[in-house]
Write a protein that holds these residues in place. Sequence first.
Motif, PDB file in Angstrom:
ATOM      1  N   GLU A 188       0.845  -1.184   0.000  1.00  0.00           N
ATOM      2  CA  GLU A 188       0.000   0.000   0.000  1.00  0.00           C
ATOM      3  C   GLU A 188       0.884   1.239   0.000  1.00  0.00           C
ATOM      4  O   GLU A 188       1.959   1.234   0.604  1.00  0.00           O
ATOM      5  N   PRO A 189       0.474   2.300  -0.680  1.00  0.00           N
ATOM      6  CA  PRO A 189       1.281   3.529  -0.722  1.00  0.00           C
ATOM      7  C   PRO A 189       1.607   4.028   0.686  1.00  0.00           C
ATOM      8  O   PRO A 189       0.715   4.184   1.530  1.00  0.00           O
ATOM      9  N   GLY A 190       2.894   4.214   0.925  1.00  0.00           N
ATOM     10  CA  GLY A 190       3.344   4.744   2.209  1.00  0.00           C
ATOM     11  C   GLY A 190       3.390   3.741   3.333  1.00  0.00           C
ATOM     12  O   GLY A 190       3.771   4.080   4.459  1.00  0.00           O
ATOM     13  N   GLN A 191       3.024   2.479   3.075  1.00  0.00           N
ATOM     14  CA  GLN A 191       3.006   1.446   4.112  1.00  0.00           C
ATOM     15  C   GLN A 191       3.912   0.277   3.719  1.00  0.00           C
ATOM     16  O   GLN A 191       3.842  -0.208   2.582  1.00  0.00           O
ATOM     17  N   PRO A 192       4.776  -0.188   4.619  1.00  0.00           N
ATOM     18  CA  PRO A 192       5.585  -1.374   4.317  1.00  0.00           C
ATOM     19  C   PRO A 192       4.687  -2.586   4.127  1.00  0.00           C
ATOM     20  O   PRO A 192       3.775  -2.809   4.928  1.00  0.00           O
ATOM     21  N   PRO A 193       4.895  -3.375   3.116  1.00  0.00           N
ATOM     22  CA  PRO A 193       4.036  -4.552   2.883  1.00  0.00           C
ATOM     23  C   PRO A 193       4.334  -5.659   3.878  1.00  0.00           C
ATOM     24  O   PRO A 193       5.394  -5.702   4.502  1.00  0.00           O
ATOM     25  N   LYS A 194       3.399  -6.569   4.021  1.00  0.00           N
ATOM     26  CA  LYS A 194       3.605  -7.736   4.872  1.00  0.00           C
ATOM     27  C   LYS A 194       4.588  -8.689   4.197  1.00  0.00           C
ATOM     28  O   LYS A 194       4.574  -8.858   2.976  1.00  0.00           O
ATOM     29  N   VAL A 195       5.416  -9.304   5.007  1.00  0.00           N
ATOM     30  CA  VAL A 195       6.408 -10.259   4.498  1.00  0.00           C
ATOM     31  C   VAL A 195       5.978 -11.662   4.904  1.00  0.00           C
ATOM     32  O   VAL A 195       5.873 -11.958   6.103  1.00  0.00           O
ATOM     33  N   PRO A 196       5.708 -12.549   3.939  1.00  0.00           N
ATOM     34  CA  PRO A 196       5.304 -13.917   4.287  1.00  0.00           C
ATOM     35  C   PRO A 196       6.415 -14.646   5.044  1.00  0.00           C
ATOM     36  O   PRO A 196       7.594 -14.521   4.700  1.00  0.00           O
ATOM     37  N   ALA A 197       6.036 -15.416   6.044  1.00  0.00           N
ATOM     38  CA  ALA A 197       7.032 -16.165   6.817  1.00  0.00           C
ATOM     39  C   ALA A 197       7.781 -17.158   5.945  1.00  0.00           C
ATOM     40  O   ALA A 197       8.979 -17.393   6.133  1.00  0.00           O
ATOM     41  N   TRP A 198       7.080 -17.729   4.962  1.00  0.00           N
ATOM     42  CA  TRP A 198       7.745 -18.715   4.105  1.00  0.00           C
ATOM     43  C   TRP A 198       8.790 -18.072   3.193  1.00  0.00           C
ATOM     44  O   TRP A 198       9.729 -18.735   2.761  1.00  0.00           O
ATOM     45  N   MET A 199       8.651 -16.770   2.916  1.00  0.00           N
ATOM     46  CA  MET A 199       9.703 -16.079   2.169  1.00  0.00           C
ATOM     47  C   MET A 199      10.976 -15.989   3.008  1.00  0.00           C
ATOM     48  O   MET A 199      12.087 -16.211   2.499  1.00  0.00           O
ATOM     49  N   LEU A 200      10.814 -15.668   4.299  1.00  0.00           N
ATOM     50  CA  LEU A 200      11.979 -15.593   5.187  1.00  0.00           C
ATOM     51  C   LEU A 200      12.654 -16.958   5.303  1.00  0.00           C
ATOM     52  O   LEU A 200      13.889 -17.055   5.340  1.00  0.00           O
ATOM     53  N   ALA A 201      11.842 -18.023   5.336  1.00  0.00           N
ATOM     54  CA  ALA A 201      12.413 -19.374   5.373  1.00  0.00           C
ATOM     55  C   ALA A 201      13.233 -19.636   4.113  1.00  0.00           C
ATOM     56  O   ALA A 201      14.336 -20.192   4.179  1.00  0.00           O
ATOM     57  N   GLY A 202      12.700 -19.230   2.950  1.00  0.00           N
ATOM     58  CA  GLY A 202      13.431 -19.408   1.700  1.00  0.00           C
ATOM     59  C   GLY A 202      14.733 -18.633   1.682  1.00  0.00           C
ATOM     60  O   GLY A 202      15.767 -19.131   1.202  1.00  0.00           O
ATOM     61  N   LEU A 203      14.718 -17.403   2.217  1.00  0.00           N
ATOM     62  CA  LEU A 203      15.922 -16.573   2.245  1.00  0.00           C
ATOM     63  C   LEU A 203      17.046 -17.245   3.034  1.00  0.00           C
ATOM     64  O   LEU A 203      18.218 -17.186   2.635  1.00  0.00           O
ATOM     65  N   VAL A 204      16.697 -17.876   4.134  1.00  0.00           N
ATOM     66  CA  VAL A 204      17.710 -18.506   4.989  1.00  0.00           C
ATOM     67  C   VAL A 204      18.135 -19.864   4.432  1.00  0.00           C
ATOM     68  O   VAL A 204      19.318 -20.224   4.449  1.00  0.00           O
ATOM     69  N   LEU A 205      17.165 -20.629   3.926  1.00  0.00           N
ATOM     70  CA  LEU A 205      17.460 -21.999   3.507  1.00  0.00           C
ATOM     71  C   LEU A 205      18.218 -22.073   2.187  1.00  0.00           C
ATOM     72  O   LEU A 205      19.041 -22.976   1.996  1.00  0.00           O
ATOM     73  N   ALA A 206      17.944 -21.158   1.256  1.00  0.00           N
ATOM     74  CA  ALA A 206      18.534 -21.262  -0.092  1.00  0.00           C
ATOM     75  C   ALA A 206      20.056 -21.389  -0.056  1.00  0.00           C
ATOM     76  O   ALA A 206      20.627 -22.313  -0.659  1.00  0.00           O
ATOM     77  N   PRO A 207      20.800 -20.490   0.640  1.00  0.00           N
ATOM     78  CA  PRO A 207      22.268 -20.645   0.631  1.00  0.00           C
ATOM     79  C   PRO A 207      22.759 -21.817   1.465  1.00  0.00           C
ATOM     80  O   PRO A 207      23.884 -22.288   1.257  1.00  0.00           O
ATOM     81  N   LEU A 208      21.939 -22.286   2.416  1.00  0.00           N
ATOM     82  CA  LEU A 208      22.349 -23.442   3.205  1.00  0.00           C
ATOM     83  C   LEU A 208      22.176 -24.743   2.422  1.00  0.00           C
ATOM     84  O   LEU A 208      22.833 -25.739   2.723  1.00  0.00           O
ATOM     85  N   LEU A 209      21.308 -24.718   1.428  1.00  0.00           N
ATOM     86  CA  LEU A 209      21.120 -25.885   0.574  1.00  0.00           C
ATOM     87  C   LEU A 209      22.132 -25.922  -0.552  1.00  0.00           C
ATOM     88  O   LEU A 209      22.669 -26.971  -0.896  1.00  0.00           O
ATOM     89  N   ARG A 210      22.404 -24.769  -1.138  1.00  0.00           N
ATOM     90  CA  ARG A 210      23.416 -24.635  -2.194  1.00  0.00           C
ATOM     91  C   ARG A 210      24.047 -23.262  -2.051  1.00  0.00           C
ATOM     92  O   ARG A 210      23.352 -22.263  -1.862  1.00  0.00           O
ATOM     93  N   PHE A 211      25.349 -23.178  -2.151  1.00  0.00           N
ATOM     94  CA  PHE A 211      26.026 -21.899  -1.983  1.00  0.00           C
ATOM     95  C   PHE A 211      25.586 -20.877  -3.032  1.00  0.00           C
ATOM     96  O   PHE A 211      25.598 -19.673  -2.782  1.00  0.00           O
ATOM     97  N   GLU A 212      25.171 -21.357  -4.219  1.00  0.00           N
ATOM     98  CA  GLU A 212      24.702 -20.435  -5.258  1.00  0.00           C
ATOM     99  C   GLU A 212      23.468 -19.657  -4.814  1.00  0.00           C
ATOM    100  O   GLU A 212      23.157 -18.599  -5.356  1.00  0.00           O
ATOM    101  N   GLY A 213      22.743 -20.203  -3.825  1.00  0.00           N
ATOM    102  CA  GLY A 213      21.533 -19.544  -3.354  1.00  0.00           C
ATOM    103  C   GLY A 213      21.787 -18.234  -2.640  1.00  0.00           C
ATOM    104  O   GLY A 213      20.842 -17.470  -2.388  1.00  0.00           O
ATOM    105  N   LEU A 214      23.046 -17.950  -2.322  1.00  0.00           N
ATOM    106  CA  LEU A 214      23.358 -16.723  -1.590  1.00  0.00           C
ATOM    107  C   LEU A 214      22.986 -15.479  -2.392  1.00  0.00           C
ATOM    108  O   LEU A 214      22.499 -14.497  -1.821  1.00  0.00           O
ATOM    109  N   ALA A 215      23.191 -15.495  -3.695  1.00  0.00           N
ATOM    110  CA  ALA A 215      22.878 -14.322  -4.521  1.00  0.00           C
ATOM    111  C   ALA A 215      21.391 -14.016  -4.491  1.00  0.00           C
ATOM    112  O   ALA A 215      20.983 -12.853  -4.346  1.00  0.00           O
ATOM    113  N   LEU A 216      20.562 -15.047  -4.619  1.00  0.00           N
ATOM    114  CA  LEU A 216      19.114 -14.840  -4.604  1.00  0.00           C
ATOM    115  C   LEU A 216      18.668 -14.353  -3.225  1.00  0.00           C
ATOM    116  O   LEU A 216      17.788 -13.480  -3.114  1.00  0.00           O
TER     117      LEU A 216
END
Length: 506
Positions: A146-174
């Motif tokens: 929404e204009p002027g409001q930070p959007p909600k961040v899905p919990a599963w997105m945060l899980a993906g952010l942490v897990l991706a580089p731990l599964l493969r080092f290439e995931g660090l860039a994403l």
Amino acid sequence: MAFVALKLFVQTDGELFFTLDDPYIHLSLAENLLRGHYGINPGEYASPSSSILYPFLLAATLAIGLGDWGALALNVLPMLGAVWILAGLLARTRPRIELVLLLTLPLMILAVNGYGLVFTGMEHPLHLLASLLILAGVVRMVETAEPGQPPKVPAWMLAGLVLAPLLRFEGLALSLGGIVVLLSYRRFGAAIASLAAIVAAFAAHVSLMLRLGLPPLPSSVMVKSEASAAALDGAGTSLLTSMIDATSRVHNNEPARELVISMLLILLALFLPGHALRSRLTVGFLALFAGAAHMVLGKFGWFDRYEIYIAGTLLGALFWLAAPLIRRGNRAAAVFFLLICLALGDNYQDSTRKVPYAAQNIRDQQWQMHRFATEFYPHPVALNDLGWVSYRNDTYVLDLWGLGSEEARRMAESGRTPEKMQDIVSRHGVGWAMVYPLWFKDEIPDSWCRIADLHTIQVTAAHGNVAFYLTDPTQENALRAALTRFQADLLPSTRLEIHACAVDPA
């Protein structure tokens, strides 16, 4: 996927075999993790796994008695989840031309090697799922902002952010790209928490490796990735050269060319109307940043698995960016989607078709080597294909290629010589070896007797011929007797030649 599995079991007489030897390296490490040891051989630390997290997940499946089927489950379930996310991104088009999009769906699955990748037994489907969780989370953010409001961040997105580089080092860039997106939308807490979790996990891993006397990166990464090895050695010029070489190989690499095409299509899609400009730029940045990083530092191929996570991310981003055009009933755009999936999936038709024969190849070659090393001649052995031979094997295994032995990796790094090869097998009490002779040209000592050759089909094995060498003359009679018994008990699709030591079959 079920049809491919059926074909696989027909080809392997009803037994589960993966299409590569590599998953058995993970399984071998997982076995030892359950014993409280990090390595392949008791008392000798090693870091042969290309993933920080995957061996621990496998250890959990072994602990509850799933065996090899646990690795299959860790592939099939994440692939189903990844296809669900991609289908969700495709469904955002909600077109009037339903038939074209229904035809696109199976081709979309093929475009991420969805039918055959699960039978590698590796961490790549999990990595694909984590990558798509990041992309889908960013899409959810830009759609709900929404204009002027930070959007909600899905919990599963945060899980993906942490897990991706731990599964493969290439995931660090994403993951870094996703964290930049969080910062740009003023979700500072989520960005800092994600980055802190990644840093903490990597710090714990590096600390463990250094405490065990190992390099920070796994041996498999050091051996297979010139860029990673150069970066760790602090050789800036070598790192730059390896990056240039990786980029210049694109014209000879079909998956790399398709990756470039996908990135160019995303660049064009940024100019399509429908989504807000900031939303388009956000999704485009995430996909293109990770795609460019993989182009420069990533790998391609080896049974079409390394690049799948980024291929799926780019495809999903393209689906979302072009959705408004198709929603308006643009038949040409819908057909264009179909053609894109057809083109991107074309590269994986051949590897999907080969899955049953690749599994047979692993059974005929690596599993046969395992049988000989555990049932017929259970004595310390040297080899260059570590997986099956070390899995479910308590006898010492010396990996001359360096994935399972830090000592051998350093020997290879400094340059293998016949003298060094003889010295390392003698110090470890190894009296025989099973290797690909072509991998060790001019490095095998003249004193080693090439006592036998195992001939198999070649699909995913590096070669169809494995040479058995006698490295300790005092073991000749025992080894020759074991080879004779083994020769009488071979699978019909393989052949073993036994030689006199005076004869050089090469």
